[in-house]
Design an enzyme around this catalytic site. Structure first.
Site, mmCIF file in Angstrom:
data_model
loop_
_atom_site.group_PDB
_atom_site.id
_atom_site.type_symbol
_atom_site.label_atom_id
_atom_site.label_comp_id
_atom_site.label_asym_id
_atom_site.label_seq_id
_atom_site.Cartn_x
_atom_site.Cartn_y
_atom_site.Cartn_z
ATOM 1 N N MET A 1 0.441 -1.231 -0.056
ATOM 2 C CA MET A 1 0.177 0.041 0.135
ATOM 3 C C MET A 1 1.010 1.304 0.015
ATOM 4 S SD MET A 1 -3.276 -0.542 1.913
ATOM 5 C CE MET A 1 -2.836 -0.397 3.957
ATOM 6 N N LEU B 1 6.492 2.994 1.217
ATOM 7 C CA LEU B 1 7.881 2.114 1.656
ATOM 8 C C LEU B 1 8.530 2.265 2.920
ATOM 9 C CD1 LEU B 1 8.237 0.719 -2.312
ATOM 10 C CD2 LEU B 1 6.354 -0.159 -0.738
ATOM 11 N N HIS C 1 9.076 -3.424 3.467
ATOM 12 C CA HIS C 1 9.024 -3.718 2.398
ATOM 13 C C HIS C 1 10.369 -3.557 1.170
ATOM 14 C CE1 HIS C 1 5.465 -0.722 3.505
ATOM 15 N NE2 HIS C 1 5.376 -1.564 3.312
ATOM 16 N N GLY D 1 5.347 -10.329 3.616
ATOM 17 C CA GLY D 1 5.763 -9.834 5.269
ATOM 18 C C GLY D 1 5.217 -10.834 6.091
ATOM 19 N N ASP E 1 2.061 -9.380 8.990
ATOM 20 C CA ASP E 1 1.005 -9.245 8.516
ATOM 21 C C ASP E 1 0.596 -10.881 8.659
ATOM 22 O OD1 ASP E 1 0.113 -6.604 8.420
ATOM 23 O OD2 ASP E 1 1.727 -6.894 6.735
ATOM 24 N N ILE F 1 11.013 -7.117 9.703
ATOM 25 C CA ILE F 1 11.953 -6.670 9.857
ATOM 26 C C ILE F 1 11.602 -5.384 10.634
ATOM 27 C CG2 ILE F 1 13.775 -4.557 8.527
ATOM 28 C CD1 ILE F 1 13.602 -8.255 7.390
ATOM 29 N N LYS G 1 8.931 -2.413 11.612
ATOM 30 C CA LYS G 1 9.268 -1.304 11.433
ATOM 31 C C LYS G 1 7.307 -1.702 10.310
ATOM 32 C CE LYS G 1 13.480 -0.896 10.092
ATOM 33 N NZ LYS G 1 13.387 0.478 10.438
ATOM 34 N N SER H 1 4.109 0.719 7.854
ATOM 35 C CA SER H 1 3.722 2.058 8.082
ATOM 36 C C SER H 1 3.106 3.673 8.941
ATOM 37 C CB SER H 1 2.937 2.098 6.900
ATOM 38 O OG SER H 1 3.916 1.223 5.862
#
Length: 281
Positions: free
Chosen positions: A30, A33, A37, A147, A150, A176, A184, A186
């Site tokens: 989405m 990044l 990502h 990843g 999620d 990550i 990490k 967003s």
């Protein structure tokens, strides 16, 4: 590295790659990044000849009063991140390109979406699976990269790919983290400095649960209590859920065995953060 806006352009470019005998990887995102990502893009670039990165804030996976409009966007920054990580093509469609007028077809899933985020965001995974299914059909990649942060999304996509016979390999990639342990995301940009510090309680609490399992604890409820007790020491943290489930089916278990997902969602201020770990016991 190219950026295109239309399905037609993506298909033409991928078709040309296919005529050259090249393999194709897909990293659905989405946007906004970060290094998480980029780790997916790098993995795709290692395993595939060409990598497509979708940058699309998918409106149908957001419920009422969620952060669709506030979700961070910065395409120029994303282009730089994709280039750095070795991506070859960004697909950045408008919502009308993905969902033309009177759009009524969706991919619904059951079982893997009943608990965790699916319990509190009832339309979320229908939106996720629909957009990912469309991207699979548009790009027709050999592999797609997701990843572990999620984890419920990963398990659900693996299931619908199996159930609906998509000829695509789903490649899981590890979480990550920042140097201090925060996963990490967003959405970390929503945190003010005090909240950012408070958010460290997520990874710290999960580590206590993981240590308990590594030391022989197999009672799922006891692991949940250990994590909840730790989370409760942070005044800014409000627990959404702490769950222990089998990773394949995302169903609750009482005894930890096989591949097990320990997952949490916690509000820090107004920001909802998720984190997890997977063990094989």
């Amino acid at each position: 590295m190219q950026t295109v806006k239309t399905i037609k352009e993506v298909r033409e470019i991928v078709s040309a790659w296919r005529k050259e005998g090249l393999s194709v990887g897909l990293v659905p995102t989405m946007g906004f990044l970060h290094e998480g990502h980029q780790s997916l893009i790098r993995k795709s670039a290692e395993q595939c000849d060409r990598t497509v990165v979708s940058v699309f804030v998918n409106p149908i996976q957001f419920g009422p009063n969620e952060d669709l409009e506030a979700y961070p966007r910065d395409l120029e920054r994303d282009k730089q991140k994709v280039t750095e990580a070795g991506g070859d093509l960004i697909f950045n469609p408008e919502p009308a390109e993905m969902y033309p007028g009177h759009f009524t077809s969706f991919i619904d899933t059951t079982e893997t979406t009943e608990l965790l985020c699916g319990a509190v965001r009832p339309i979320h995974f229908r939106g996720v699976c629909t957009v990912v299914g469309k991207l699979f059909n548009i790009v027709q990649p050999d592999r797609a990269y997701f990843g572990q942060k999620d984890a419920q999304q990963l398990a659900t996509i693996k299931r619908f790919v199996r159930d609906l016979n998509f000829p695509i390999e789903i490649v899981p990639c590890p979480i990550i983290r920042e140097d201090d342990g925060l996963a990490k995301s967003s959405r970390n940009t929503y945190l003010n400095p005090d909240e950012r510090k408070a958010a460290l309680i997520l990874s710290k609490s999960l580590k206590k649960g993981e240590d308990a399992i590594n030391n022989g604890e197999r009672n799922a409820q006891k692991v949940i209590e250990i994590i909840k007790d730790s989370l409760s020491t942070e005044p800014k943290a409000r627990i959404d859920y702490v769950e222990v489930v089998d990773f394949e089916n995302i169903q609750r278990i009482s005894e930890i065995s096989g591949e097990t997902l320990v997952a949490i969602a916690v509000y820090i201020g107004k920001t909802r953060l998720i984190d997890n770990f997977i063990v094989k016991a």
